[in-house]
Design an enzyme around this catalytic site. Structure first.
Site, mmCIF file in Angstrom:
data_model
loop_
_atom_site.group_PDB
_atom_site.id
_atom_site.type_symbol
_atom_site.label_atom_id
_atom_site.label_comp_id
_atom_site.label_asym_id
_atom_site.label_seq_id
_atom_site.Cartn_x
_atom_site.Cartn_y
_atom_site.Cartn_z
ATOM 1 N N LYS A 178 0.881 -1.173 0.000
ATOM 2 C CA LYS A 178 0.000 0.000 0.000
ATOM 3 C C LYS A 178 0.912 1.214 0.000
ATOM 4 O O LYS A 178 1.386 1.655 1.040
ATOM 5 C CB LYS A 178 -0.863 -0.023 1.264
ATOM 6 N N GLU A 253 8.809 1.848 11.258
ATOM 7 C CA GLU A 253 9.929 2.790 11.118
ATOM 8 C C GLU A 253 9.282 4.165 11.093
ATOM 9 O O GLU A 253 8.612 4.523 10.127
ATOM 10 C CB GLU A 253 10.700 2.468 9.834
ATOM 11 N N CYS A 287 13.534 10.685 7.496
ATOM 12 C CA CYS A 287 13.332 10.351 8.906
ATOM 13 C C CYS A 287 14.638 10.550 9.682
ATOM 14 O O CYS A 287 14.615 10.768 10.885
ATOM 15 C CB CYS A 287 12.823 8.929 9.030
ATOM 16 N N GLU A 388 8.759 16.569 14.998
ATOM 17 C CA GLU A 388 9.345 16.342 13.677
ATOM 18 C C GLU A 388 8.720 17.298 12.658
ATOM 19 O O GLU A 388 7.511 17.285 12.454
ATOM 20 C CB GLU A 388 9.101 14.899 13.231
HETATM 21 O O1 TXE Z 1 2.291 10.053 6.922
HETATM 22 P P1 TXE Z 1 1.430 8.792 7.268
HETATM 23 P P2 TXE Z 1 1.864 11.483 6.383
HETATM 24 C C1 TXE Z 1 6.136 11.927 9.222
HETATM 25 C C2 TXE Z 1 6.438 13.359 8.875
HETATM 26 C C3 TXE Z 1 5.181 13.819 8.211
HETATM 27 C C4 TXE Z 1 4.157 13.076 9.008
HETATM 28 C C5 TXE Z 1 2.833 12.885 8.329
HETATM 29 O O2 TXE Z 1 6.662 14.091 10.049
HETATM 30 O O3 TXE Z 1 4.988 15.203 8.315
HETATM 31 O O4 TXE Z 1 4.744 11.810 9.239
HETATM 32 O O5 TXE Z 1 3.003 12.358 7.031
HETATM 33 C C6 TXE Z 1 -0.662 5.215 5.303
HETATM 34 N N1 TXE Z 1 -3.882 2.727 8.422
HETATM 35 N N2 TXE Z 1 6.672 10.990 8.250
HETATM 36 O O6 TXE Z 1 0.555 11.907 6.921
HETATM 37 O O7 TXE Z 1 -0.002 9.117 7.488
HETATM 38 C C7 TXE Z 1 -0.546 6.299 4.253
HETATM 39 O O8 TXE Z 1 -1.519 6.100 3.242
HETATM 40 C C8 TXE Z 1 -2.900 2.249 7.637
HETATM 41 C C9 TXE Z 1 7.874 10.300 8.628
HETATM 42 O O9 TXE Z 1 1.982 11.438 4.924
HETATM 43 O O10 TXE Z 1 2.148 8.121 8.356
HETATM 44 C C10 TXE Z 1 0.884 6.100 3.800
HETATM 45 O O11 TXE Z 1 0.937 5.007 2.873
HETATM 46 N N3 TXE Z 1 -2.133 3.036 6.862
HETATM 47 C C11 TXE Z 1 8.153 9.144 7.754
HETATM 48 C C12 TXE Z 1 1.602 5.712 5.082
HETATM 49 O O12 TXE Z 1 0.570 5.308 5.982
HETATM 50 C C13 TXE Z 1 -2.357 4.355 6.886
HETATM 51 C C14 TXE Z 1 7.801 9.233 6.342
HETATM 52 C C15 TXE Z 1 2.387 6.842 5.726
HETATM 53 O O13 TXE Z 1 1.532 7.955 5.902
HETATM 54 C C16 TXE Z 1 -3.371 4.928 7.694
HETATM 55 C C17 TXE Z 1 6.581 9.972 6.108
HETATM 56 C C18 TXE Z 1 -4.160 4.040 8.478
HETATM 57 N N4 TXE Z 1 -5.122 4.464 9.281
HETATM 58 C C19 TXE Z 1 6.086 10.841 7.048
HETATM 59 N N5 TXE Z 1 -3.352 6.265 7.524
HETATM 60 C C20 TXE Z 1 9.439 8.414 7.973
HETATM 61 N N6 TXE Z 1 9.538 7.647 9.045
HETATM 62 O O14 TXE Z 1 10.333 8.462 7.152
HETATM 63 C C21 TXE Z 1 -2.356 6.546 6.652
HETATM 64 N N7 TXE Z 1 -1.765 5.388 6.252
#
Ligand code: TXE
Length: 495
Positions: A178, A253, A287, A388
């Site tokens: 996904k 992660e 990250c 973050e």
């Molecule tokens: O991430 P999400 P977002 C951090 C960074 C950023 C913040 C939000 O600070 O500003 O997270 O980013 C899926 N059940 N990082 O909102 O929501 C979503 O579709 C299952 C750090 O974009 O965490 C996507 O595929 N899955 C990070 C994935 O989760 C769900 C990298 C990540 O999205 C879901 C990115 C649910 N209920 C953002 N809701 C790093 N560690 O590198 C969303 N998703």
């Protein structure tokens, strides 16, 4: 407007669109306009992808394949990715805004994961247990978990997917991916290479759409054995909770607020470059971003000035251009989140030394850019030092001595990565011992490898990716007992 490029899901080896016929536009962060579209899937599509992966796991060629044959497929896939590196890189740049220069390098390195874990596939060994029951022959087997759901974020779609796929497939699992709703295109493009490499139908499947709509259906699906997630800590916690309710294996992660620590005895030229690469590479959307620059008081002014001077030279521009050093922010909500944190920092009394706004150059006007931004006089209590930001925003924090640096470094809910700049070997090793983080870099920053474990302490996550032991996250142990004695003794007594 130019016609949008259409990408399709792969389910059970066949091209698949959303069952409702809906599509989701994918935006180019440099032009601010849609450039492609991907299927906007719902729960039925998610179920179909899991069914396909489950079918491939329990019956069919994958289930019967030797580990050596699996390894060969993985190595072939690595070769095909190397062949198509430029094509995949261009898709990622259009979809994500990452620099072509960085993506081309990344895609030439990604095959190493498939080669390495392909090599590891037939070295997964069980053992014979010399039990205290001489009439028993007892051995262990390492077996795959089943269907793995890989949920990936938008900041480095192909690399972070690779970190999950390579060990999961080497271990013999099947997969549903996904990708992030913001950046699905490169993942869908990759699927053709699985087919070409010869992976059987259903081993790797994709389902695109919003996490809020299909994420929970995937995580809680009874046929899913494991969830491998990279993303924000709030979503990670929700995924963990749902997975716990349904007793799934999980690796997470999550984010970071990594300290990059410069001591007065460091080579300051190198340390300044390390500070820049820690926060402005990938526009700070990593990250591992070294978003807290801790600088020893005696060199605080000098280092701050030199980091600002260096950051001023950074060339913002079209990520497809070779000369560009800082590209746009990948998503509009993220751009606004970054700008919001800049306001927060100003409100908290941090001193803006550079940037702090969208760039004014007309050629950047349509893109989602934020200028490289540096705040001085930051205290570790401020939100800008605790939360973050995930953008090109650096906070510089002074410290007095080693003990003080350790206290500030560890005063965070996160523990993903860290950097230490010093010429003292004693100090380097002491700091590496005391910092509570999954990675410590000394006199370097942002180094990763297929050979080296990566993952977080504290709220930065659970489990490790890359390196030999990453494969353990996708295996379970079976213990087999064979009775060599004649007859069965007293059935009412534990043997
Ligand atoms: O991430 P999400 P977002 C951090 C960074 C950023 C913040 C939000 O600070 O500003 O997270 O980013 C899926 N059940 N990082 O909102 O929501 C979503 O579709 C299952 C750090 O974009 O965490 C996507 O595929 N899955 C990070 C994935 O989760 C769900 C990298 C990540 O999205 C879901 C990115 C649910 N209920 C953002 N809701 C790093 N560690 O590198 C969303 N998703």
């Amino acid at each position: 407007m130019a016609e949008l490029v259409r990408f399709h899901n792969t389910v059970g080896g066949r091209e698949s669109d959303s069952s409702t016929g809906r599509w989701l536009a994918s935006m180019n962060p440099f032009t601010g306009e849609p450039w492609a579209e991907v299927p906007h899937c719902g729960v039925d599509d998610a179920d179909a992808a899991v069914d396909a992966a489950h079918g491939a796991f329990v019956k069919g060629p994958w289930a019967d394949m030797t580990a050596t044959a699996r390894g060969k497929l993985l190595r072939r896939l690595g070769d095909l990715i190397a062949r198509d590196a430029d094509k995949l890189a261009a898709i990622e740049v259009s979809d994500n805004g990452k620099l072509l220069a960085e993506m081309a390098g990344q895609l030439r390195y990604i095959p190493e994961w498939f080669h390495y874990f392909g090599g590891l596939a037939d070295k997964i060994e069980g053992g014979v247990i010399p039990t205290d029951k001489p009439e028993m022959f007892t051995y262990t087997k390492r077996e795959p978990l089943g269907v793995v759901v890989a949920i990936t974020p938008w900041n480095s779609p192909l690399l972070l997917l690779t970190w999950k796929l390579a060990p999961a497939l080497a271990a013999g699992n099947t997969i549903v991916i996904k990708p992030s709703e913001f950046t699905s295109c490169s993942t869908l493009a990759l699927m053709a290479l699985f087919k070409e490499a010869g992976f059987p139908e259903g081993v790797v499947n994709t389902v695109t759409g919003f996490g809020g709509e299909i994420g929970n259906a995937l995580v809680s699906h009874p046929k899913v054995a494991k969830v491998a997630f990279t993303g924000g800590d709030a979503t990670g916690a929700a995924v963990y909770q749902s997975a716990a309710k349904h007793i799934k294996h999980v690796t997470l992660e999550l984010g970071g607020k990594s300290p990059n620590i410069i001591f007065a005895d460091a080579n300051i030229d190198d340390a300044v470059k390390g500070a820049i690469s820690g926060i402005f590479a990938a526009s700070g959307q990593t990250c591992i971003a070294g978003s807290r620059l801790l600088v020893q008081r005696s060199v605080y002014e000098e280092v701050s000035q030199r980091v600002v001077a260096f950051a001023k030279t950074a060339r913002l521009g079209d990520p497809m251009e070779k000369t560009t050093q800082v590209g746009p922010i990948t998503t509009l909500p993220q751009r606004d989140k970054v700008l919001g944190y800049i306001d927060v920092a100003r409100g908290e009394g941090a001193r803006c030394l550079l940037g702090g706004k969208r760039p004014e150059a007309p050629e950047l006007a349509k893109g989602w850019f934020v200028e490289p931004t540096i705040f001085g006089d930051v205290s570790n209590e401020m939100r800008i030092a605790r939360e973050e930001v995930f953008g090109p925003v650096l906070s510089i924090i002074p410290f007095e001595d080693e003990q003080h640096a350790i206290e500030i470094a560890n005063d965070s809910i996160y523990g993903l990565a860290s950097g230490v700049w010093t010429s003292s070997i004693r100090r380097a090793i002491t700091m590496a011992d005391k910092i509570r983080a999954g990675t410590v870099w000394v006199n370097t920053y942002r180094a990763v490898s297929f050979l080296a474990p990566f993952g977080g302490y504290k709220k930065s996550g659970v489990g490790r990716e890359s390196g030999q032991h990453a494969i353990d996250e996708y295996l379970q142990t079976k213990c087999v007992w064979i009775n060599l004695a004649e007859g069965v003794p007293d059935p009412f007594v534990l043997r």
